[in-house]
Design a protein around this motif. Structure first.
Motif, short mmCIF file in Angstrom:
data_model
loop_
_atom_site.label_atom_id
_atom_site.label_comp_id
_atom_site.label_asym_id
_atom_site.label_seq_id
_atom_site.Cartn_x
_atom_site.Cartn_y
_atom_site.Cartn_z
N ALA A 173 7.91 -12.27 -19.34
CA ALA A 173 6.59 -11.74 -19.00
C ALA A 173 5.67 -12.81 -18.43
O ALA A 173 4.81 -12.51 -17.60
N SER A 174 5.87 -14.04 -18.86
CA SER A 174 4.87 -15.05 -18.52
C SER A 174 5.27 -15.98 -17.37
O SER A 174 4.57 -16.92 -17.07
N ASN A 175 6.39 -15.72 -16.77
CA ASN A 175 6.79 -16.53 -15.62
C ASN A 175 6.98 -15.60 -14.42
O ASN A 175 7.49 -14.49 -14.57
N ASP A 176 6.61 -16.09 -13.28
CA ASP A 176 6.75 -15.27 -12.07
C ASP A 176 8.20 -15.37 -11.59
O ASP A 176 8.50 -16.03 -10.60
N LEU A 177 9.08 -14.68 -12.31
CA LEU A 177 10.51 -14.89 -12.06
C LEU A 177 11.00 -14.26 -10.77
O LEU A 177 12.03 -14.66 -10.24
N ASN A 178 10.28 -13.28 -10.26
CA ASN A 178 10.71 -12.74 -8.96
C ASN A 178 9.97 -13.41 -7.81
O ASN A 178 10.21 -13.10 -6.64
N GLY A 179 9.11 -14.36 -8.16
CA GLY A 179 8.52 -15.24 -7.16
C GLY A 179 7.61 -14.58 -6.15
O GLY A 179 7.41 -15.12 -5.07
N ASN A 180 7.02 -13.45 -6.51
CA ASN A 180 6.15 -12.79 -5.53
C ASN A 180 4.66 -13.08 -5.77
O ASN A 180 3.80 -12.49 -5.14
N GLY A 181 4.40 -13.97 -6.72
CA GLY A 181 3.02 -14.33 -6.99
C GLY A 181 2.26 -13.33 -7.83
O GLY A 181 1.06 -13.48 -8.05
N LEU A 182 2.94 -12.30 -8.28
CA LEU A 182 2.28 -11.27 -9.09
C LEU A 182 2.92 -11.23 -10.48
O LEU A 182 4.11 -11.49 -10.63
#
Lengths: 382, 462
Positions: free
Chosen positions: B158-167
């Motif tokens: 939940a707390s990391n932008d793992l899909n890297g889209n900035g959201l």
């Protein structure tokens, strides 16, 4: 013209002519010509007018390379088809026979001799080694086949159950106490396992000597057999055959297995919490060296995208490219001099044997017959 | 020679003056499937026609509401003899009852439908937890083995932008309430107590202890509620339908960290191997007290086909449907064309489920667009030795192989002795409703008063 198909020949020639640089090393097919330099920018420019790049691969890590490639080269799309080695070779061969240009790049285990005899020697796949990268390859990695990664078929043990490897001689695997607790892929369906089993045949005398060390008396070898066949006949009574190394490490992780024999690159799954360790020292050996090749499909309709992707996989000129990183993990050894091995223990400090590919090819019939007997027996006992 | 002349003349005469005998026509309503390219040229349909001597005229059913379809069909004058079921077009035996009672669906000697018993092996884990291992690897986290570790993993998702889209659009844990297998709460409760939702939450070890009223169950619900409170168990799980749930999991941009299902192919589209490669199974989690159970499910055969009561070609229909239940036909229906798509094992292969190998798939066509069989639609009866003896086709995204490995991992968590309690719809509705209320916070699982209120209602079944 020899064994190279017309289309592949035309492709290679046209590539040379288009670039106006016809000098080719005598020993290499044209597509592998390191003197033909095409910058990534030039390839990208031409690739933009090509179709989706199709990669047939035995490694799921290619998906990571695809992701970084698509980010680095917007507008290019890669489709990954993840197959087991024998199925991959069947698919590439079948596509070629039917004249279907379904595949552009092939990433395959080249250990059993099948890849060489069925795809390389027939010219269905071709090497591509740009000069700026070739200069950094380790000896023997770039020839008629481009080996971009070294791996091993290796003995693994359950590290949740044992603090250290509980055996020091391979013959211990034939002890009854390990019945049903040694997991190994079916050697007739896993090329790296086949390579290890075949390499054992080539090192039968060492196995016989190891037996004597283990038991204190010479191994009695029935007529018509060698020490390797005796070893595998006995060990197979303890072995649970699987479809893949994934199942081997899952059995180690779940506690079902004491030992596994599988491809070393699965050691990266230790990061996910699988309780396993590699056996690096064993009398007389703990596995065999294997390798992964990357080649261009001779029928590739997207040759510029394919070449760009191969460059990407090889880590580009400086070895720092994102495409090589997913492969440089535990259980792998770099094919480049300027890129560190993924595995903390170097190949030179591991008791590995080297399969003789030509011998594997010539022994194919005998090996198939021997292992068919063992596997059928195993199947009947279920 | 003379003896031959007369019959030859007769044959010539008959052949010349009469029209060629036409095969009997049987009209079959078949659910449309995007996995079946063209029923008219379908290998299995053609094989059935050849074997029965019937001409099958196929009408495609382009809707999933089977009762609505039957009502419309029966009130119309449409000339249909057989209705087949499967894929998205299914019907329960209970729903068939009124049609049988009224004679609208043919019934004879207690037989009113032809079964489909061939979609999966009989008996095994009915709910598997799948986790995005790419996210685990990116975070350097191990596969969780306890509920505590699982919560930590979900927090990291939940707390990391793992899909890297900035959201912050990652969904740590998602499910849907359309069925038990896709509801993660059911899975998580099995880390506390043997929560057999398929049998109204009676312990399958004895078939009589209702586990839904135990303190261990309450502890499990409390844990699930904490995941909801922290936004880890996504609240959309209580509102999305199965289709919307699948859309989120199959998003090209990775969105979902973990979900549960019976088979990976129930959720991940077969044309999506890259999404399939994102997920791996997780063995049943251990709860605070070290319990870990797997939900056992034994699929009852589904309704494969019925014959309409008004059909004037019932014998022909019976001939067709009986043939479909034979081993020979069922193997085509399940695996395709023998010798092309599959062959009998010569014993050198390893079955997906670790059993003796029986079937080697050359071209695994199930759940992919093809024209060899009906992709599971219609009656069939595939013997267990084939279902369990099928070997891997070497494709890493093969759903059956992925499921098989998960099943092997879950097998040691299944109950050893099973005594199922009969499913009680009223009881299940009661516990389901309360569970949902506890999870959503409409009822407070930590409140003794509300827990007592729940137990009071539950006492009717204890």
């Amino acid at each position: 013209m020899g064994r190279i198909p017309k289309r592949a020949f035309a492709l290679a020639v046209s590539a040379i002519l288009c670039l106006g640089c016809g000098k080719t090393e005598d020993s290499l097919p044209a597509a592998a010509d390191a003197s033909v330099y095409e910058s990534p920018e030039e390839l990208y420019d031409k690739a933009l007018s090509e179709d989706v790049l199709i990669v047939y691969t035995v490694s799921t890590r290619a998906v990571d390379a695809k992701d970084s490639f698509e980010k680095a080269y917007p507008g290019l799309t890669v489709e990954i088809r993840d197959l087991r080695s024998p199925n991959l070779i069947d698919a590439v061969e079948e596509d070629h026979e039917k004249g279907l240009a379904n595949c552009d790049v092939v990433i395959c285990n080249d250990n059993s001799g099948d890849f060489k005899s069925r795809l390389v020697d027939t010219g269905i796949v071709l090497p591509y080694m740009p000069q700026d990268i070739g200069a950094h390859m380790k000896e023997g990695m770039a020839g008629e086949m481009i080996t971009f990664l070294s791996e091993a078929e290796l003995l693994l043990y359950n590290s949740a159950r044992y603090d250290s490897c509980p055996i020091d001689n391979i013959w211990a695997l034939t002890e009854q106490k390990y019945r049903g607790t040694i997991y190994m892929p079916n050697p007739l369906r896993s090329f790296s396992t086949y390579a290890f089993c075949g390499a054992c045949m080539q090192h039968a005398e060492e196995l016989a000597a190891a037996y004597e060390k283990y038991c204190g008396s010479p191994l009695e070898i029935p007529e018509g057999m060698n020490a390797a066949e005796v070893f595998w006949s006995r060990a197979s009574e303890n072995i649970v055959f699987t479809n893949s190394s994934d199942e081997v490490v899952e059995a180690l992780g779940s506690g079902a297995a004491d030992f596994g024999i599988g491809v070393s690159s699965k050691l990266r799954l230790k990061d996910l919490g699988y309780d396993m360790e590699a056996v690096y020292r064993l009398e007389p050996f703990c596995g065999c060296r294997t390798s992964v090749a990357v080649m261009l499909a001779a029928d590739s309709p997207n040759v510029n995208s394919a070449r760009l992707f191969v460059r990407w996989l090889l880590g580009e000129a400086d070895g720092k490219g994102e495409g090589y990183k997913p492969f440089c993990t535990a259980g792998t050894w770099s094919a480049r001099e300027d890129v560190a091995d993924g595995n903390p223990v170097p190949l030179s400090e591991i008791d590995l044997i080297e399969p003789d590919q030509e011998k594997l090819i010539s022994d194919r019939e005998h090996m198939e017959a021997f292992w068919s007997g063992i596997l059928r027996q195993n199947n009947q006992e279920k | 020679m003379k003896k031959l002349i007369f019959p030859i003349i007769l044959l010539l005469f008959l052949g010349g003056c009469g029209s060629k005998a036409q095969p009997s026509v049987l009209r079959v309503a078949l659910p449309w499937s995007d996995m079946v390219q063209d029923p008219d040229s379908n290998y299995y349909i053609n094989w059935l026609e050849e074997r029965t001597g019937l001409e099958l005229q196929i009408t495609l059913i382009r809707q999933s509401r089977s009762e609505e379809y039957l009502d419309a069909l029966l009130s119309s004058g449409a000339d249909v003899d057989v209705v087949m079921f499967g894929g998205d077009f299914t019907i329960s035996r209970e729903a068939l009852e009124p049609y049988i009672a009224s004679g609208q669906i043919w019934s004879e000697n207690g037989v009113s439908s032809y079964d489909n018993y061939g979609s999966s092996v009989r008996g095994g884990a009915g709910q598997i937890l799948w986790i995005n291992h790419e996210w685990l690897e990116a975070l350097g986290l191990p596969i969780p083995s306890t509920t505590e570790e699982f919560k930590e993993v979900l927090k990291a998702f939940a707390s990391n932008d793992l899909n890297g889209n900035g959201l912050a659009d990652e969904i740590p844990l998602l499910g849907c309430c359309d069925n038990y297998a896709e509801d993660p709460a059911e899975f998580l409760l099995n880390a506390y107590v043997n929560n057999d939702s398929f049998h109204s939450r009676f312990d399958p070890a004895d078939g009589s202890s209702l586990t839904a009223g135990t303190s261990a169950w309450r502890k499990g619900v409390s844990y699930c509620r904490s995941l909801c409170e922290e936004g880890l168990f996504d609240e959309r799980s209580f509102s999305v339908n199965e289709e919307q749930f699948c859309e989120l999991v199959n998003s090209p941009l990775p969105l979902v960290g973990a979900f549960t299902t019976a088979s990976i192919s129930d959720v991940i589209y077969p044309v999506n191997p890259e999404v399939m490669a994102r997920y791996m199974h997780v063995a049943p989690l251990k709860g605070e007290d070290g319990a870990a159970y797997a939900l056992y499910a034994e699929d009852a055969p589904a309704v494969g086909a019925v014959i309409l009561g008004r059909s004037t070609r019932k014998e022909e229909a019976k001939k067709l449907l009986s043939l479909m239940l034979t081993e020979e036909a069922s193997l085509i229906a399940r695996y395709g064309e023998e010798g092309v798509d599959w062959e009998f094992s010569d014993g050198r292969d390893v079955s997906i489920y670790g059993d003796a190998s029986t079937i080697v798939t050359r071209s695994y066509i199930r759940n992919s667009p093809q024209n060899k069989h009906l992709n599971g639609i219609g009656p069939m009866n595939v013997p267990e030795r084939y279902l369990r003896g099928v070997t891997w086709n070497g494709l890493n995204s093969d759903a059956e192989y992925i499921d098989g490995r998960a099943q092997m991992s879950y097998s040691k968590y299944l109950p050893e002795h099973i005594e199922f309690h009969e499913y009680d719809p009223e009881l299940s509705a009661y516990t389901d409703e309360w569970l949902k209320a506890f999870l959503k916070g409409e009822k407070d699982i930590r409140s003794d008063e509300e827990w007592e209120e729940y137990l009071n209602g539950l006492s009717r079944w204890q």
